[in-house]
Design a protein around this motif. Sequence first.
Motif, PDB file in Angstrom:
ATOM      1  N   ALA A 104     -93.801 -25.396 -26.901  1.00 12.25           N
ATOM      2  CA  ALA A 104     -92.991 -25.256 -27.979  1.00 12.25           C
ATOM      3  C   ALA A 104     -93.383 -23.807 -28.816  1.00 12.25           C
ATOM      4  N   THR A 128     -87.409 -18.644 -29.308  1.00 12.03           N
ATOM      5  CA  THR A 128     -85.895 -18.876 -29.132  1.00 12.03           C
ATOM      6  C   THR A 128     -85.230 -17.885 -27.922  1.00 12.03           C
ATOM      7  N   GLN A 129     -85.481 -16.629 -28.467  1.00 15.42           N
ATOM      8  CA  GLN A 129     -84.760 -15.542 -27.653  1.00 15.42           C
ATOM      9  C   GLN A 129     -85.222 -15.740 -25.992  1.00 15.42           C
ATOM     10  N   TYR A 130     -86.078 -16.524 -25.661  1.00 14.12           N
ATOM     11  CA  TYR A 130     -86.604 -16.710 -24.397  1.00 14.12           C
ATOM     12  C   TYR A 130     -86.540 -17.984 -23.942  1.00 14.12           C
ATOM     13  N   LYS A 131     -85.604 -18.850 -24.581  1.00 10.56           N
ATOM     14  CA  LYS A 131     -85.452 -20.014 -23.985  1.00 10.56           C
ATOM     15  C   LYS A 131     -84.920 -20.188 -22.638  1.00 10.56           C
ATOM     16  N   ARG A 132     -84.104 -19.368 -22.233  1.00  3.70           N
ATOM     17  CA  ARG A 132     -83.323 -19.530 -20.878  1.00  3.70           C
ATOM     18  C   ARG A 132     -84.209 -18.748 -19.800  1.00  3.70           C
ATOM     19  N   GLU A 158     -97.717 -28.502 -20.932  1.00  2.00           N
ATOM     20  CA  GLU A 158     -97.515 -28.309 -22.361  1.00  2.00           C
ATOM     21  C   GLU A 158     -98.314 -29.324 -23.112  1.00  2.00           C
ATOM     22  N   ARG A 210     -92.604 -21.271 -27.028  1.00  2.00           N
ATOM     23  CA  ARG A 210     -91.648 -20.023 -26.367  1.00  2.00           C
ATOM     24  C   ARG A 210     -90.815 -19.726 -27.285  1.00  2.00           C
TER      25      ARG A 210
END
Length: 189
Positions: A67, A71-75, A39, A69
Amino acid sequence: MTPHPIVTTQDGFALAVTSYGDPATCRAGVLIAPAMGVEQHYYAAFAQHLAQLGYWVMSFDYRGTGASRPTQYKRSLRGFEADVRTWAQHDCAAMVAHMRAQLQHKRLLWVGHSLGGQIFGLVPNREQVAAMLTVASGSGYWLQNTLRLRLIVWWLWFFVVPLALPLFGYFPGRALKKVGDLPRGVMQQ
């Protein structure tokens, strides 16, 4: 330092970037192209040092990482579409275009760490870069490592990755303590 403004790629993806220094008063611009799974905050001290020397520096996270990434793929990155070619032809190209537009006649320099040096030839607007420096940008061929590293790389590429990709749909590097989470297409390539 200006953290996480957005640079939009030609295909509409928003990349999180960090800017150090001032493009109006700099001696040249420096784009830091990161290693795979690294990162942009990893390069902060180096970028700040270059800015103190009078360079305008930008770092970024490839789509799907850090950063950048969504939000819908955070997990989980399951279903997130990206590969190394996408990173080069869209993400890096957008960064070059963005910096080139702000630098006007000043030189744009490329610092590529590992993959960030290897993919330079795939960047469509690379001719806008005046010079490049690569750091730890080997061929990537696993047999060209020391014996100890060869064993680790063999384990990663021929055991861990083939099991992880179908099981998770992406490479869960954080959970495995091996680089960062990476899109399936990046690891397959």
